[in-house]
Design a protein around this motif. Structure first.
Motif, PDB file in Angstrom:
ATOM      1  N   GLN A  12       0.829  -1.209   0.000  1.00 23.28           N
ATOM      2  CA  GLN A  12       0.000   0.000   0.000  1.00 23.28           C
ATOM      3  C   GLN A  12       0.865   1.262   0.000  1.00 23.28           C
ATOM      4  O   GLN A  12       0.559   2.234  -0.689  1.00 23.28           O
ATOM      5  CB  GLN A  12      -0.936   0.003   1.208  1.00 23.28           C
ATOM      6  N   VAL A  13       1.934   1.236   0.771  1.00 26.77           N
ATOM      7  CA  VAL A  13       2.840   2.385   0.818  1.00 26.77           C
ATOM      8  C   VAL A  13       3.468   2.615  -0.545  1.00 26.77           C
ATOM      9  O   VAL A  13       3.525   3.748  -1.039  1.00 26.77           O
ATOM     10  CB  VAL A  13       3.929   2.189   1.897  1.00 26.77           C
ATOM     11  N   ARG A  14       3.934   1.568  -1.194  1.00 27.14           N
ATOM     12  CA  ARG A  14       4.539   1.696  -2.526  1.00 27.14           C
ATOM     13  C   ARG A  14       3.513   2.218  -3.531  1.00 27.14           C
ATOM     14  O   ARG A  14       3.826   3.041  -4.382  1.00 27.14           O
ATOM     15  CB  ARG A  14       5.101   0.365  -2.983  1.00 27.14           C
ATOM     16  N   GLU A  16       0.855   4.125  -2.901  1.00 25.94           N
ATOM     17  CA  GLU A  16       0.591   5.540  -2.624  1.00 25.94           C
ATOM     18  C   GLU A  16       1.781   6.420  -3.018  1.00 25.94           C
ATOM     19  O   GLU A  16       1.614   7.521  -3.524  1.00 25.94           O
ATOM     20  CB  GLU A  16       0.257   5.753  -1.151  1.00 25.94           C
ATOM     21  N   THR A  17       3.002   5.925  -2.791  1.00 28.33           N
ATOM     22  CA  THR A  17       4.200   6.680  -3.146  1.00 28.33           C
ATOM     23  C   THR A  17       4.284   6.897  -4.648  1.00 28.33           C
ATOM     24  O   THR A  17       4.735   7.952  -5.111  1.00 28.33           O
ATOM     25  CB  THR A  17       5.461   5.950  -2.647  1.00 28.33           C
TER      26      THR A  17
END
Length: 65
Positions: A12-14, A16-17
């Motif tokens: 999820q972080v990747r 969003e990034t």
């Protein structure tokens, strides 16, 4: 609140990034220079304001410097 496992969190972080619009090097340099210029102008302004206030207080109190 549902718990997210670490692997899903990293995915999820990747995700969003990748949606972030990152500034170009030129934009970063220009912004950095502008910040330094504003700091310099603020420094000069407050130095002069301090000198003026110091002179005003010294005049009102009759203190010669």
């Amino acid at each position: 609140m549902a718990k997210t496992n670490p692997l899903e969190f990293i995915q999820q972080v990747r995700s969003e990034t990748s949606k972030v619009t990152w500034p170009t090097r030129r934009e970063t340099v220009i912004t950095t220079v502008m910040v330094f210029l504003m700091v310099a102008f603020a420094t000069v302004f407050f130095f002069l304001a301090d000198l003026g206030l110091k002179a005003g207080v010294a005049f009102v109190l009759g203190i010669g410097s």
